[in-house]
Design a protein around this motif. Structure first.
Motif, PDB file in Angstrom:
ATOM      1  N   SER C  14       8.239  93.330   9.704  1.00 29.34           N
ATOM      2  CA  SER C  14       8.269  92.268   8.693  1.00 29.34           C
ATOM      3  C   SER C  14       7.551  92.681   7.426  1.00 29.34           C
ATOM      4  O   SER C  14       7.935  92.284   6.327  1.00 29.34           O
ATOM      5  CB  SER C  14       7.706  90.958   9.239  1.00 29.34           C
ATOM      6  OG  SER C  14       6.469  91.168   9.842  1.00 29.34           O
ATOM      7  N   PHE C 145       4.794  87.108   9.071  1.00 29.35           N
ATOM      8  CA  PHE C 145       6.197  86.952   9.424  1.00 29.35           C
ATOM      9  C   PHE C 145       6.755  85.690   8.799  1.00 29.35           C
ATOM     10  O   PHE C 145       7.809  85.685   8.179  1.00 29.35           O
ATOM     11  CB  PHE C 145       6.309  86.907  10.957  1.00 29.35           C
ATOM     12  CG  PHE C 145       7.711  86.918  11.454  1.00 29.35           C
ATOM     13  CD1 PHE C 145       8.297  85.769  11.953  1.00 29.35           C
ATOM     14  CD2 PHE C 145       8.468  88.077  11.399  1.00 29.35           C
ATOM     15  CE1 PHE C 145       9.597  85.788  12.409  1.00 29.35           C
ATOM     16  CE2 PHE C 145       9.765  88.093  11.851  1.00 29.35           C
ATOM     17  CZ  PHE C 145      10.334  86.939  12.359  1.00 29.35           C
ATOM     18  N   SER C 148       6.900  85.974   5.001  1.00 31.12           N
ATOM     19  CA  SER C 148       8.004  86.862   4.613  1.00 31.12           C
ATOM     20  C   SER C 148       9.313  86.120   4.728  1.00 31.12           C
ATOM     21  O   SER C 148      10.158  86.168   3.822  1.00 31.12           O
ATOM     22  CB  SER C 148       8.070  88.086   5.524  1.00 31.12           C
ATOM     23  OG  SER C 148       6.870  88.750   5.565  1.00 31.12           O
ATOM     24  N   ALA C 149       9.489  85.442   5.853  1.00 29.70           N
ATOM     25  CA  ALA C 149      10.751  84.733   6.062  1.00 29.70           C
ATOM     26  C   ALA C 149      10.976  83.702   4.961  1.00 29.70           C
ATOM     27  O   ALA C 149      12.077  83.578   4.411  1.00 29.70           O
ATOM     28  CB  ALA C 149      10.734  84.063   7.433  1.00 29.70           C
ATOM     29  N   MET C 244      13.437  95.804   9.844  1.00 34.60           N
ATOM     30  CA  MET C 244      13.108  95.369  11.208  1.00 34.60           C
ATOM     31  C   MET C 244      13.422  96.461  12.210  1.00 34.60           C
ATOM     32  O   MET C 244      12.620  96.784  13.095  1.00 34.60           O
ATOM     33  CB  MET C 244      13.923  94.122  11.564  1.00 34.60           C
ATOM     34  CG  MET C 244      13.422  92.871  10.899  1.00 34.60           C
ATOM     35  SD  MET C 244      11.701  92.611  11.371  1.00 34.60           S
ATOM     36  CE  MET C 244      11.408  91.060  10.586  1.00 34.60           C
TER      37      MET C 244
END
Lengths: 383, 293, 290
Positions: C14, C145, C148-149, C244
């Protein structure tokens, strides 16, 4: 035509500037010129800067007391930038252009290895802090006359760490996690393994893991050691990797001990910022001793590696004493230095003329932490 | 004086390598970030052959260069077939892998401690002579039909192929020549220092060389030499600036790239014609002056 | 056991994704690899540290400052390093050279200020790890994570749904044609650099938390490059997927081969990938003009 002549002129100008950078050092009654050759930029720069500060402060103290035999001490600094070619140039600059009388060198084995052959061409004594015994001899085992080390070797240090772990801390199973592309780390592994085997606790091959300093995923790499449930993990790495390792181990819930070299000493505790009670580390200063403690307190955060600071300080003071005794002739200094005994903040350093390094019984101390306070455990060699 | 000699030797060694990079990047337009690995191969191989097998230095040099060319051939096969952007990535990968391998094989190469004990036989006359030989070689290459094919491929690969040039073949030749030259530089380096430190052969060094070529003039051999000389020698004189060295260096390069994108010298080459012209002009000026008096 | 490896891989992936996205953004628009991206990350991370973290602020302000710093530095880089090359229509290799030099410049500046030792962001979380299904996940990894998402989600929305996003896609397809249609390419390019810089700031901050702050933080930009290539140069989704996969592949290789060989194996895999499927996973809609 213009371009052709321009090129010629530029090139000649460039080289001529290089050639005429002379200075007044090298005379017999002027100031005493000390060169300090360190990595001031690059990955190991905090070590180099700490040594430099130690040398600077020592010179300031010497000059405050009137210099050496009335002569002022001047410092010239050179940055080796973690580049071996740059180191050679810096050395030659120091010796031929600035005409230094003595040099305090870096604690990095690769740089000293690159320089050692060049030192044979000149008569300027250099004290370095690189702990690999190979740095001071050539391939046939002959010592370089003007090259010395002021810190006990990897052999001594590794051996002490193993002895403490097995004899005092009662550790049975040990894992090793070292940086395989760093010569300091590599050099500390074998002496530890040898002593551990001698003391009856040989380390299993599967529990010796080497990793590259550029590797980002420490957790995956150290997992096998955590799974093996070893009592302690020996981590002879620089401070930054050590912090990452300690972090990874704490994340993975490892309950055993960590044994580290000098790099576990303060300022590791402040930089790690957590509970360091599971760490054993070796150190060459006695942090309780009055003068040392006072100096540490006054340094505060300005020095990244206090033990390198003290080594720099002591090396300079030692050189100061010797120059006061025999003057600035390189050969005379070297002769005096090879069996000299100096008592300073890092204990009594006695040089061994056979290895140009301190004799085996130079004091070193094992410490641990109580949360973040350093606690001294044992002094070596045992009384 | 000793400092000057040392800097001169180092600059000459760098020049040999930069000649190789000029062939690859300047003439053929392939941007490689793994060239330093070939220097590593040359340095380690020649050092090891002399130490372990005791062969004379000339022989180790030749063997080391051959070894580098063989490795270059293996790597070159995919490289010449790939698109430009991928070349930099693939060569980067190879470069880092080779550097990694050299550290891994520490029973042979001394690992992180580096290779010790190489006899220090290369002094400035050999370095200077090597630099002159390499420059001459590359200059001749540039003027030959190979050089012309390289330039054609660089400008427009499709058109070159349409004219009947086998672009894969000429790219491979250029690649192998640059491998040989960088390996030669590596051999010189190891016998000059007497010690090889594994940490200096990363992609940053390869990038340094490419910058030198661009700085001096990507289409000009003289320019690349000039760029290499200045950028190698400059940090030596900025020693007093310490930390600011890199900033000054970087600012300089950025300025050149932006304001004179073809480098300092652009396309201009130092050829015998140019030298003759220069002398003629000086002679004319001289004659005119003496006539007037 | 392998679940732990997977978790480690995703965590690393990530962060690589943030690097890859910023990298891919610039690649789409200008068709070159911006090597100064790594140094931009370093500068923003350090700026955030000095301005915010050392004063005791929490994670969110640090991230915001870092992102802003990244945007500013990126814009500066575009102006100083790349604008003229763009205008001169020089071959793309000049971009490489300029970007690498900019990287040296930024790193040099950071070194001067900082002295090449390292710093740590203070611990933003009191308990640093969670135990879940026998694996250990560190809280900072989870937060990274999630953030980032979110960032990637916002970026996707911008690119697909807004006018600016459409303009961006147009410019990346064909700059001159877009200009002829009335789109201000220079402005769009600047906006791209700003977006790229924001991601650089985020990535730099996260890397600093995970791996301590050193001036050489930027050398991880190579991972971003590799991820973009695996995912397909020219595709943003591909870059994320590639990142990823790279993170997981690295974790697995580390486990099997140990540290030194893992690097070599990773590169070998990448090379294989390039040979078999040069347009990457997501494919690229960029045709190589003759």
């Amino acid at each position: 035509m213009k371009k052709f002549l321009t090129i010629l002129m530029c090139v000649f100008m460039l080289f001529s500037v290089a050639a005429c950078n002379g200075d007044e050092g090298g005379k017999d009654d002027g100031p005493i010129v000390v060169g300090c050759l360190q990595d001031l930029t690059g990955p190991t720069s905090s070590l180099g800067k700490s040594v430099l500060k130690g040398v600077e402060d020592a010179i300031a103290d010497i000059n405050a007391k009137g210099g050496i035999n009335g002569r002022e001490v001047q410092l010239k600094t050179y940055d080796t930038a973690a580049d071996t070619t740059e180191a050679v140039n810096a050395y030659i600059n120091a010796v031929t252009v600035d005409k230094v009388h003595v040099i305090v060198g870096p604690p990095i084995a690769n740089i000293v290895n690159a320089l050692k052959a060049t030192t044979a061409d000149y008569t300027v004594p250099m004290i370095t802090l690189a702990v690999d015994p190979k740095c001071y001899v050539d391939e046939s085992g002959k010592l370089y006359e003007y090259l010395f080390c002021a810190q006990p070797s990897t052999v001594t240090q590794g051996s002490i760490m193993a002895t403490y772990a097995i004899k005092e801390a009662g550790i049975k199973t040990i894992g090793v996690f070292y940086t395989q592309d760093n010569s300091y780390s590599v050099g500390l592994v074998d002496p530890f393994l040898n002593t551990a085997a001698e003391l009856g606790q040989p380390v299993a091959e599967a529990n010796i893991i080497g990793y590259n300093s550029s590797e980002t995923d420490v957790k995956t790499l150290i997992q096998p050691l955590v799974d093996a449930g070893v009592d302690a993990i020996y981590c002879p790495n620089y401070t930054k990797p050590l912090i990452l390792i300690a972090q990874a181990l704490s994340d993975l819930g490892y309950k055993g001990k960590i044994i580290s070299g000098l790099d576990g000493a303060p300022a590791f505790n402040t930089q790690f910022g957590g509970d360091c009670s599971n760490l054993f580390f070796i150190n060459n200063i006695d942090v309780y001793e009055e003068k040392t403690a006072a100096m540490i307190a006054s340094l505060g955060d300005s020095v990244g590696a206090p033990n390198k600071y003290f080594l720099g300080y002591d090396s300079m003071q030692m050189l100061g004493e010797i120059i006061a005794k025999v003057g600035t002739d390189g050969a005379a200094i070297a002769k005096e230095l090879e069996s000299y005994s100096y008592t300073g903040l890092t204990g009594t350093i006695t040089m061994d003329p056979e290895t140009h390094m301190p004799i085996k019984s130079t004091p070193m101390f094992m410490y641990t932490y109580d949360y973040q306070t350093a606690v001294m455990l044992k002094k070596y060699p045992e009384e | 004086m000793a400092l000057f000699i040392n800097v001169l030797t180092q600059v000459c060694i760098t020049l040999v390598a930069v000649c190789g990079i000029y062939v690859l990047t300047g003439l053929t337009g392939m941007f490689s970030l793994g060239s330093a690995a070939f220097m590593a191969i040359g340095a380690y191989a020649s050092g090891l052959i002399t130490i372990k097998l005791g062969l004379p230095i000339i022989v180790s040099f030749i063997l080391a260069i051959l070894m580098a060319v063989v490795v270059g051939f293996v790597i070159g096969l995919p490289v010449v077939k790939l698109r430009r952007d991928y070349i930099s990535l693939v060569t980067l990968g190879f470069g880092e892998s080779i550097a990694q391998l050299l550290i891994q094989m520490n029973y042979l190469t001394g690992g992180a401690n580096g290779l010790l004990g190489i006899p220090r036989k290369v002094k400035w006359p050999i370095a200077l002579a090597s630099a002159i030989v390499s420059i001459t070689l590359v200059a001749m290459f540039k003027r030959s039909k190979y050089g012309r094919q390289c330039i054609a491929v660089k400008s427009d690969e499709l058109a070159a192929e349409a004219m009947g040039i086998d672009s894969s073949r000429i790219k491979m030749i250029a690649f192998l020549l640059s491998c040989a030259l960088t390996a030669f530089a590596g051999c010189l380096y190891s016998f000059y220092m007497g010690y090889v430190d594994p940490g200096i052969f990363g992609w940053k060094k390869s990038a340094d060389w490419v910058i030198m070529v661009f700085f001096g003039g990507v289409n000009s051999l003289t320019g690349s030499i000039f760029g290499a000389t200045i950028l190698s020698a400059l940090p030596q004189f900025m020693r007093s600036l310490r930390d600011y060295r890199y900033v000054v260096y970087a600012v300089m390069v950025v300025l050149i790239i932006n304001f004179k994108p073809n480098g300092l010298l652009g396309e201009w080459e130092l050829t015998p014609t140019h030298i003759k012209e220069t002398f003629k002009k000086i002679k004319n000026k001289f004659n005119r002056n003496s006539k007037e008096s | 056991m392998s679940l732990q490896i997977l978790v480690n891989g995703i965590a690393t992936g990530s962060v690589y994704a943030l690097i890859a996205i910023g990298f891919a953004l610039v690649f789409n628009i200008l068709k070159f690899s911006n090597f100064s991206y790594g140094a931009t990350m370093t500068v923003s991370a350090f700026t955030a540290y000095f301005l915010v973290a050392s004063k005791g602020f929490g994670l969110i302000p640090t991230l915001l400052v870092s992102a802003t710093a990244g945007a500013i530095v990126s814009l500066f880089g575009e102006f100083v390093g790349f604008r003229r090359i763009l205008l001169n229509n020089s071959p793309t290799t000049y971009f490489f050279v300029s970007s690498i030099t900019l990287a040296t410049l930024y790193e040099g500046l950071v070194t001067i200020k900082v002295g090449a030792s390292f710093f740590r962001y203070p611990d933003f979380f009191s308990v640093s790890t969670l135990n879940f299904a026998g694996t250990v996940i560190s809280k900072s990894d989870i937060i990274m994570f999630i953030i980032s998402a979110i960032a990637l989600g916002i970026l996707a929305v911008i690119i697909q749904k807004t006018r600016i996003g459409r303009a961006l896609r147009a410019v990346s397809f064909d700059r001159e044609a877009a200009q002829l249609m009335g789109i201000n390419s220079t402005l769009i390019i600047q906006i791209t650099f700003v977006l790229s810089g924001i991601f650089a700031g985020l990535a730099g901050c996260f890397l600093g938390i995970k791996y301590t702050l050193t001036p050489t933080l930027g050398s991880l930009v190579v991972k971003g490059f590799i991820s973009s290539v695996i995912g397909g140069l020219g595709s943003l989704v591909g870059a994320v997927v590639g990142a990823m996969l790279l993170g997981i592949a690295e974790a697995i290789c580390l486990k099997i081969f140990g540290s030194g060989w893992a690097t070599i194996v990773t590169f070998a895999i990448m090379l294989l990938f390039l040979l078999i499927r040069p347009q990457g996973i997501a494919g690229s809609n960029v045709q190589e003009k003759a």
